[in-house]
Design a protein around this motif. Sequence first.
Motif, PDB file in Angstrom:
ATOM      1  N   ILE A  41       0.817  -1.216   0.171  1.00  0.00           N
ATOM      2  CA  ILE A  41      -0.061  -0.174   0.030  1.00  0.00           C
ATOM      3  C   ILE A  41       0.908   1.328  -0.230  1.00  0.00           C
ATOM      4  O   ILE A  41       0.683   2.183   0.506  1.00  0.00           O
ATOM      5  CB  ILE A  41      -0.863  -0.052   1.048  1.00  0.00           C
ATOM      6  CG1 ILE A  41      -0.427  -0.254   2.300  1.00  0.00           C
ATOM      7  CG2 ILE A  41      -2.123  -1.282   0.879  1.00  0.00           C
ATOM      8  CD1 ILE A  41      -1.387   0.348   3.425  1.00  0.00           C
ATOM      9  N   ILE A  43       1.953   4.354  -1.417  1.00  0.00           N
ATOM     10  CA  ILE A  43       1.047   5.332  -2.449  1.00  0.00           C
ATOM     11  C   ILE A  43       2.092   6.192  -2.875  1.00  0.00           C
ATOM     12  O   ILE A  43       1.688   7.154  -3.638  1.00  0.00           O
ATOM     13  CB  ILE A  43      -0.165   5.903  -1.758  1.00  0.00           C
ATOM     14  CG1 ILE A  43       0.079   6.569  -0.519  1.00  0.00           C
ATOM     15  CG2 ILE A  43      -1.291   4.802  -2.059  1.00  0.00           C
ATOM     16  CD1 ILE A  43      -1.040   7.404  -0.125  1.00  0.00           C
ATOM     17  N   LEU A  67      -1.381  -2.334  -5.338  1.00  0.00           N
ATOM     18  CA  LEU A  67      -2.158  -1.408  -5.992  1.00  0.00           C
ATOM     19  C   LEU A  67      -2.834  -1.605  -7.308  1.00  0.00           C
ATOM     20  O   LEU A  67      -2.066  -2.142  -8.118  1.00  0.00           O
ATOM     21  CB  LEU A  67      -1.311   0.055  -5.914  1.00  0.00           C
ATOM     22  CG  LEU A  67      -1.432   0.656  -4.670  1.00  0.00           C
ATOM     23  CD1 LEU A  67      -0.678  -0.040  -3.681  1.00  0.00           C
ATOM     24  CD2 LEU A  67      -0.730   2.073  -4.767  1.00  0.00           C
ATOM     25  N   LEU A  76      -1.286   6.398 -10.102  1.00  0.00           N
ATOM     26  CA  LEU A  76      -2.684   6.815  -9.354  1.00  0.00           C
ATOM     27  C   LEU A  76      -2.664   6.236  -8.267  1.00  0.00           C
ATOM     28  O   LEU A  76      -2.704   4.909  -7.916  1.00  0.00           O
ATOM     29  CB  LEU A  76      -3.811   6.099 -10.048  1.00  0.00           C
ATOM     30  CG  LEU A  76      -4.893   6.508 -10.013  1.00  0.00           C
ATOM     31  CD1 LEU A  76      -5.338   8.009 -10.103  1.00  0.00           C
ATOM     32  CD2 LEU A  76      -6.187   5.925 -10.965  1.00  0.00           C
ATOM     33  N   PRO A  77      -2.545   6.813  -6.888  1.00  0.00           N
ATOM     34  CA  PRO A  77      -2.344   6.349  -5.848  1.00  0.00           C
ATOM     35  C   PRO A  77      -3.940   5.909  -4.854  1.00  0.00           C
ATOM     36  O   PRO A  77      -4.460   6.658  -3.975  1.00  0.00           O
ATOM     37  CB  PRO A  77      -1.938   7.594  -4.796  1.00  0.00           C
ATOM     38  CG  PRO A  77      -2.434   8.767  -5.660  1.00  0.00           C
ATOM     39  CD  PRO A  77      -2.533   8.280  -6.938  1.00  0.00           C
ATOM     40  N   SER A  78      -4.478   4.883  -5.466  1.00  0.00           N
ATOM     41  CA  SER A  78      -5.670   4.169  -5.161  1.00  0.00           C
ATOM     42  C   SER A  78      -5.107   2.913  -4.290  1.00  0.00           C
ATOM     43  O   SER A  78      -4.226   2.482  -4.517  1.00  0.00           O
ATOM     44  CB  SER A  78      -6.539   4.279  -6.013  1.00  0.00           C
ATOM     45  OG  SER A  78      -6.132   3.012  -7.089  1.00  0.00           O
ATOM     46  N   LEU A  79      -6.003   2.404  -3.436  1.00  0.00           N
ATOM     47  CA  LEU A  79      -5.675   1.460  -2.626  1.00  0.00           C
ATOM     48  C   LEU A  79      -6.504   0.029  -2.821  1.00  0.00           C
ATOM     49  O   LEU A  79      -7.669   0.201  -3.243  1.00  0.00           O
ATOM     50  CB  LEU A  79      -6.057   2.022  -1.229  1.00  0.00           C
ATOM     51  CG  LEU A  79      -4.838   2.765  -0.520  1.00  0.00           C
ATOM     52  CD1 LEU A  79      -5.605   3.390   1.080  1.00  0.00           C
ATOM     53  CD2 LEU A  79      -3.611   2.006  -0.242  1.00  0.00           C
ATOM     54  N   SER A  81      -8.948  -3.092  -2.661  1.00  0.00           N
ATOM     55  CA  SER A  81     -10.104  -3.092  -1.674  1.00  0.00           C
ATOM     56  C   SER A  81      -9.569  -4.389  -0.846  1.00  0.00           C
ATOM     57  O   SER A  81     -10.260  -4.787   0.073  1.00  0.00           O
ATOM     58  CB  SER A  81     -11.279  -3.319  -2.115  1.00  0.00           C
ATOM     59  OG  SER A  81     -11.253  -4.146  -3.417  1.00  0.00           O
ATOM     60  N   ALA A 107      -1.765   6.409   4.226  1.00  0.00           N
ATOM     61  CA  ALA A 107      -2.461   5.140   3.718  1.00  0.00           C
ATOM     62  C   ALA A 107      -3.266   4.156   4.655  1.00  0.00           C
ATOM     63  O   ALA A 107      -4.006   3.555   4.216  1.00  0.00           O
ATOM     64  CB  ALA A 107      -1.717   4.654   2.354  1.00  0.00           C
ATOM     65  N   ARG A 110      -7.213   4.397   7.038  1.00  0.00           N
ATOM     66  CA  ARG A 110      -8.424   3.635   7.120  1.00  0.00           C
ATOM     67  C   ARG A 110      -8.313   2.162   7.663  1.00  0.00           C
ATOM     68  O   ARG A 110      -9.641   1.723   7.945  1.00  0.00           O
ATOM     69  CB  ARG A 110      -9.170   3.674   5.541  1.00  0.00           C
ATOM     70  CG  ARG A 110      -8.149   2.905   4.714  1.00  0.00           C
ATOM     71  CD  ARG A 110      -8.863   2.631   3.360  1.00  0.00           C
ATOM     72  NE  ARG A 110      -8.890   3.872   2.621  1.00  0.00           N
ATOM     73  CZ  ARG A 110      -9.355   3.742   1.213  1.00  0.00           C
ATOM     74  NH1 ARG A 110      -9.895   2.728   0.906  1.00  0.00           N
ATOM     75  NH2 ARG A 110      -9.396   5.007   0.531  1.00  0.00           N
TER      76      ARG A 110
END
Lengths: 219, 352
Positions: A41, A43, A67, A76-79, A81, A107, A110
Motif C-alpha cells: 500500500i 502510495i 495497488l 494513481l495512488p488508489s488502494l 479493496s 494510507a 482507514r
Amino acid sequence: MYDFKRVSLFCGHYGSGKTNLAVNYAKALRAAGREAALADIDIVNPYFRSKDSEAELRSLGIDVISLPFANTSVDLPSLPSEVYGLVQRRDRFAVLDIGGDDRGALALGRFAPYIAEENDYDMFFVVNFYRPLTRTAAAALDVLREIEAATPLRFTSIINNSNLGEETAPADIEKTFPEAQTLRRLTGLPVAFTSVCETLRGRVTGENLFYISLQKKPF
Amino acid sequence: MSEKVLMKGNEAIAEAAIRAGCRHYFGYPITPQTELAAYMSKRMPKIGGVFLQAESEIAAINMVYGVAGTGKRVMTSSSSPGVSLKQEGISYIAGSDLPALIVNVQRGGPGLGGIQPSQSDYFQATKGGGHGDYHLIVLTPASVQEMADLTGLAFDLADKYRMPAMLLADGTTGQMMEPVALPEEAPVLIDKPWAVTGTGMARRHNIINSLYLQPDELEKMNFARFERYAEVEKNEVRYESFLTEDADIVIVAFGIAARVSKNAVVAARKEGIKAGLIRPITVWPFPKQALSDLANTAKGFISVELSMGQMIEDVRLSIHDRKPVRLCNRAGGMIPSPDEVLAAIRKMQEEV
C-alpha cells in the motif's frame, strides 16, 4: 523463531528498505509454516514495488496484493479493496508494505482502527543509518514522530536496516549498532532485528540478525 | 571526501547542489524526479535557502531566470514533459547569458508518455529545445556518485561560461540507490560583475535582457556567444573510454545505457570479440574527436540508446560515416538487457 504477530506493518523514511524487508519477512513467515499475504500500500513511490517480486512470492505460496495500477506506469495512488479483507478476516498473517514518511503512512489510516482493535500487530520502524536524512538516532526520531503523527497506531519496534547497497561490508553494519541502541533509548522501543544481506551470512557479529536477499540489477 | 551514504540519484543531485552553493530551488513535482524536490523542501528551510513549488514548470523556470540574473546559484528540475514546458525560459536564460542548472530525469515519451526511464530527450537537450541559436552544457550521469559529482561540475561550468547547464539523467539513475561520497561544501569563488545586485551608486547598472531590436547588435551577441561555445567545445569534452584501444566494435552509450553496455562489452570480450565502449559524459560538447580517432582502427560502431535513435546522428557525424554505425535501442521506458546489446555486438562482428 521470532514471535510473529498477525499483522506486520513496515514503515519508515522513504528509501529505508521497507519493501525489500517486507518481501523477505513474508518469505520468513512462509518458511515458518504460516499462511501469509503481502499487501503493497505504498502510495508514495510508484517505481520500486513488492509487485516486482510477485512471481517469486506466489511460487512460495504467498499471496500478493498490489495497488490496482502497480507497474503499469499509471501513477494513481488508489488502494486495493482486498486489503480490507486481509486486515478484517484474521485468517492469515498479513505483511503490509507502507509508503515512506508521514505521507506514506496516511494510507494506513482507514485500516488502522481494525488493526488497533485486533491488537495483534507489529509496527516496525525501518531505519538505515546510511540514508542522508537519518544519519543519527535523533534525525531518525524526527521521522518516526512524523509517521506516528500521521497514523493512530504506535510503533512497536525498530528494524536496523543499515546498509550501503551492494558495497556493504560487515563492519558497516556493526558500526551502526550504537546508533540503533541510542534510538532504542530515545524511543523505548526494542530493536527487533538487524538485517544482513544473505551474502554476508556469518560475517556480522551481533544479536537478532535477520538475513535477507536482494533483487539483482542488470546494470 | 566524507563517509559514504546510501542515496537515490535524485537526492544526490539535491544534496550536491546544496554543497555547491545552490540556495535557490524552484520546481514542480513529476515522477520520476519528485524526490529531488522533496529533498530540497526538507533541507532548504534548514539552511536559509529557498525551496519554492511553483504553480507550473513555466513559472519555475522563470523564477530561475530571475535569480540567475542576481548571480546566485539556482536550479530547477523536472522530467521530460515538464522540461518541454521550460524550453521558452531556457532560451531566455541562454539569450541573457546567465548560468543556471536544469535537471531532466527523463521518462518515456512523446506526450505524457510513461514514468519509466528513457533517453529520448537527447535532441531537445543537445540541439536546442527552445528557439534561437544556443547551447546548453549537457552532462549525463551514469551512477548515483556521478549524479553528485556532475551536479557540482555543472554549476562550475555554467558560471565559467555564463550559460545554462543541464544534467540529463533518466528514471533509473534518478530512482536507484547506491553508496555515494558527497563532495565537501565549497565556497563559490567566481566573480560575477554582470550580476544585478544593486549598484550602491558606485557603478553603472547592469541589465539582464535577451531583447536586441537592432539586428546588427543581436548578430554581434550571437557571434560572441558562439565564440564562447567554441571554447566549451575545445575545453570541456568529457567521456569515459573502456577497452577501446584495440576494439573492432565500439559501443557508444551514455547514462544507464552505458552501464548495460559495459556488461555486454565484458561478455563479448570473454567470447573473443574485441568490443569497447565510449561513454560520453558530456553529450554537448560531444566527444567527436575521440570517436573520429577510433574510426581509424575500429570496424564498426553501435549506438545503444533508450530512444528511437537520436545520439546515433552525432556518432555518424563524428566519424563522417567512415564506418558502419548500427542502432541497438529500446524505447517507451524499456531498458535493453546486456544480452540484447551482446547480440547486437555479435551481429556486427559477423557483418564487418
